[in-house]
Scaffold this active site. Structure first.
Site, short mmCIF file in Angstrom:
data_model
loop_
_atom_site.label_atom_id
_atom_site.label_comp_id
_atom_site.label_asym_id
_atom_site.label_seq_id
_atom_site.Cartn_x
_atom_site.Cartn_y
_atom_site.Cartn_z
N VAL A 30 4.38 -11.18 0.77
CA VAL A 30 5.58 -11.37 -0.07
C VAL A 30 6.45 -10.12 0.04
CG1 VAL A 30 6.45 -11.74 -2.41
CG2 VAL A 30 4.34 -12.87 -1.67
N ASP A 83 16.55 -13.07 -9.15
CA ASP A 83 16.97 -11.78 -9.66
C ASP A 83 15.74 -11.06 -10.19
OD1 ASP A 83 18.05 -9.58 -10.90
OD2 ASP A 83 19.37 -10.70 -12.25
N TYR A 175 18.07 7.82 -9.42
CA TYR A 175 17.46 7.37 -8.18
C TYR A 175 16.28 8.26 -7.80
CZ TYR A 175 16.79 6.17 -3.29
OH TYR A 175 16.24 5.78 -2.10
N LYS A 179 12.21 7.13 -7.65
CA LYS A 179 11.37 7.24 -6.47
C LYS A 179 10.18 8.18 -6.70
CE LYS A 179 13.58 4.26 -4.11
NZ LYS A 179 12.94 2.93 -3.86
#
Length: 295
Positions: A30, A83, A175, A179
């Site tokens: 997936v 979504d 961001y 991460k």
């Protein structure tokens, strides 16, 4: 394995995907965020091994193109428009798999986006959306499917991180922080599940030649101009190879490895000041920068 940045080995993945004898469901790979960039490239790499690939994204046009890539590579493709920030996204994906006689054997979390600019100037809702997609959705999908992998003692999760996850990132604060979560979360789960024959891998590339850099505004930051850009296909190959080898962390490319090393040895205060300085410089007419980008 010279291109792999090793943080220890996990148990190697089990046999190639085949029909699950207990459930009768067909195992699949997936891929979330599969309509473009690294996710789309990983889907093609997995398909070359004859895997069934389930492609998930919001763009029907992008999904159709990715499905064509998978079929051309020799795999079977299913697509689902969804979504990932919806509260029931993981449950809807699970229902889709069950309705089609499929079971998630490998989960690739490659959806995400970033914004460049001062946190005090960018729209708060857009910044909080980074948490919703890059962190909450990734964790939700992982927690939905990882227990089944542990019970079956095979499979695993491949999470798309970034070399940005090794340090704070002024002017891309959300961001970089997202991460960092992906890297830490992946490493922790890797250690928890490796004894069950399940692998959790984080791939942490530097800048990649996708539309993420342009849409996030990161292509106008000096830091991303200095680092060489990798091809998405190369990152996908390295990520899949490292995952199949049972690695916890893969950092593709020499420049990304060097960046990760420097981030680890450089004092935190010096690192964040340096990154803040180079990311603040840009060609934007606004001193704060702007942009959104899905990758």
């Amino acid at each position: 394995m010279a291109e792999q940045f090793d943080e220890g080995r996990a148990a190697v993945l089990g046999p190639e995907l085949s029909e699950n004898r207990e459930t009768g469901l067909r195992p699949v790979v997936v891929v979330l965020g599969a309509s473009r960039g690294i996710g789309r490239a990983i889907a093609s790499v997995a398909a070359r091994e004859g895997n069934i690939v389930v492609l998930l994204a919001r763009s029907s046009e992008g999904l159709a193109a990715a499905a064509a890539d998978v079929k051309q590579a020799g795999g079977e493709a299913f697509t689902i428009e969804l979504d990932l920030t919806a509260s029931d996204a993981s449950a809807r994906l699970e229902s889709f798999l069950e309705a089609n006689g499929l079971i998630c054997d490998v989960l690739v979390n490659s959806a995400g986006y970033g914004l460049r600019g001062a946190a005090t100037s960018l729209p708060a809702d857009d910044q909080l959306g980074i948490i919703d997609l890059n962190i909450r959705a990734l964790a939700d999908m992982t927690l939905r499917f990882l227990p089944g992998m542990v019970a079956r003692r095979c499979g695993g999760v491949l999470n798309l991180g970034s070399v940005a996850g090794f340090t704070p990132g002024p002017y891309m604060a959300f961001y970089y922080a997202s991460k960092s979560f992906v890297r830490s979360f992946s490493a922790s789960l890797h250690e928890e599940v490796r004894r069950f024959g399940v692998t959790v891998t984080c791939v942490a590339p530097g800048p990649v030649s996708t539309d993420f850099l342009e849409k996030s505004g990161a292509d106008r930051a000096a830091l991303f101009k200095v680092l060489p850009k990798l091809k998405a296909d190369y990152v996908a190959e390295q990520a899949w190879r490292g995952f199949k080898s049972g690695r916890s962390l893969v950092v593709p490319g020499f420049s990304a490895k060097l960046t990760a090393f420097i981030a680890r040895v450089l004092p935190s205060a010096a690192a964040r000041r340096l990154i803040g300085l180079v990311q603040r410089r840009s060609k934007d007419p606004s001193p704060h920068g702007s942009g959104t980008g899905i990758k």
